[in-house]
Motif scaffolding. Structure first.
Motif, PDB file in Angstrom:
ATOM      1  N   HIS A  59       0.841  -1.201   0.000  1.00 36.04           N
ATOM      2  CA  HIS A  59       0.000   0.000   0.000  1.00 36.04           C
ATOM      3  C   HIS A  59       0.866   1.238   0.000  1.00 36.04           C
ATOM      4  N   ASP A  89       0.616   5.177   1.883  1.00 34.06           N
ATOM      5  CA  ASP A  89      -0.163   5.826   2.938  1.00 34.06           C
ATOM      6  C   ASP A  89      -0.985   6.950   2.309  1.00 34.06           C
ATOM      7  N   HIS A 130       4.770   0.174   0.025  1.00 30.63           N
ATOM      8  CA  HIS A 130       5.488  -0.576   1.054  1.00 30.63           C
ATOM      9  C   HIS A 130       4.583  -1.680   1.594  1.00 30.63           C
TER      10      HIS A 130
HETATM   11 NI    NI Z   1       1.936   2.333   5.535  1.00 29.25          NI
END
Ligand code: NI
Ligand code: OGA
Length: 349
Positions: free
Chosen positions: A222, A224, A279
């Motif tokens: 994903h 952020d 990540h």
């Molecule tokens: Ni994250």
């Protein structure tokens, strides 16, 4: 190995089929690059916050990390190690509460301010695959409004958190100022764009030891969604991996360091110059791992789009403007999938 029980389950955690990823989604440890690691930024060494402000070298190093990696570790950041250790112990204790205690916080309703939950991935033809982890999250602004909802019997969670949040708030301000300057903007530019009353969320993640880490993920790939993340992780246990030039790179823990990464909103505000990088977290056989992410996101009503000063003929706007609430709505719609949220706001140049 001490067994762990997820809060919403009635028996100890075992590697049942609901955790096993299809082959093409597995972590493939043999492919993880051992050659690179993310940059380390030393707040002491490159000089910062003297009367003349941060040194140009510090800004340059940080800016390069934001462009090339979207991730870096910061050392000598000024947050006392006792504050961090107390917070880590407190976060760990939340996951050591008996499952029925933790269960009180369990919910799948993302609008609840204080919540415990499991991430999952929707896999075509297989349905939900659970991540090998449990997460606990709550806001970190206006602590007084929800502090009574936090665990009482954890290791002084409330106290530890209040102290930690104050330190992280000032570190975040410093980081946002450095990132603004890295983009050649006024030092308060990003903070102003993100708006007063930013959305501040904390998320503690617990990754129990896993009998076969090749088959599972602790946290799926994903980016952020927020603007900036400051992450603290268990000492000596690796788990976080980031993409660099198409390859997975492990983020090795550095004592007393924070991991900082840029979220989607900085990628949009910087018109794609700074990256919000994919990540994931992998599991390991031996040790439980705890991480605590502190997220800083725009106010819901802030209008986010490429900053005008960063737009010119060579750099036409890559994204359309939107209210952050609009972005959030799209984010939650894509729950369980490999989210493509900012792509929906991209302009065709
Ligand atoms: Ni994250
Ligand atoms: C997150 C995250 C990584 C980790 O919480 O968004 O990416 O190492 N965590 O736990």
């Amino acid at each position: 190995m001490k067994s762990f029980q997820l809060a919403n389950e009635s028996s100890p955690l075992s590697l049942s089929s609901s955790f096993i990823l299809p082959e093409d989604r597995r972590p493939q440890f043999s492919q993880v690059s051992k050659l690179t690691s993310i940059p380390i930024i030393d707040f002491n060494n490159h000089g910062t916050n003297n009367d003349d402000g941060p040194s140009p070298l510090l800004i340059q190093k940080l800016s390069q990390a934001c462009e090339e990696y979207g991730f870096f570790q910061v050392i000598n950041h000024g947050v006392p190690s006792e504050t961090c250790n107390k917070m880590m112990a407190a976060a760990t204790e939340v996951f050591e509460l008996p499952p029925e205690e933790r269960g009180k916080f369990f919910t799948t309703d993302h609008t609840k301010p204080v919540k415990l939950y499991n991430f999952y991935l929707n896999v075509e033809g297989q349905g939900k695959v659970n991540m090998w982890s449990e997460s606990f999250s709550h806001p970190w602004n206006h602590i007084e409004d929800f502090i009574h909802l936090l665990p009482k019997n954890g290791f002084q969670y409330r106290e530890a958190f209040t102290e930690y949040a104050k330190e992280i708030r000032s570190l975040m301000n410093r980081l946002l100022s450095l990132i603004s300057q890295g983009l050649g903007l006024q030092k308060d530019c990003l903070q102003k764009r993100l708006g007063e009353e930013p959305i501040l969320k904390a998320q503690a993640n617990y990754y129990p030891p896993c009998p076969d880490p090749e088959l599972t993920l602790g946290l799926a790939v994903h980016t952020d969604l927020n603007a900036l993340t400051v992450l603290m992780q268990s000492e000596g246990v690796t788990g976080l991996q980031v993409i660099k030039d198409g390859k997975w790179v492990a983020v090795d823990p550095v004592p007393n360091a924070f991991i900082v990464n840029l979220g989607d909103q900085i990628q949009v505000l910087s018109n794609g110059r700074y990256k919000s990088v994919h990540h994931r977290a992998v599991t390991n056989k031996m040790y439980p791992r705890v991480s605590l992410a502190m997220f800083y996101g725009p106010n819901k009503d802030s209008v986010i789009g490429p900053i005008e000063d960063l737009i010119d003929e060579e750099h036409p706007p890559m994204y359309r403007k939107y209210r952050y609430a609009e972005f959030l709505e799209e984010f939650y719609k894509q729950e369980g999938s490999r989210r493509m949220v900012k792509e929906g706001f991209q302009l065709q140049n």
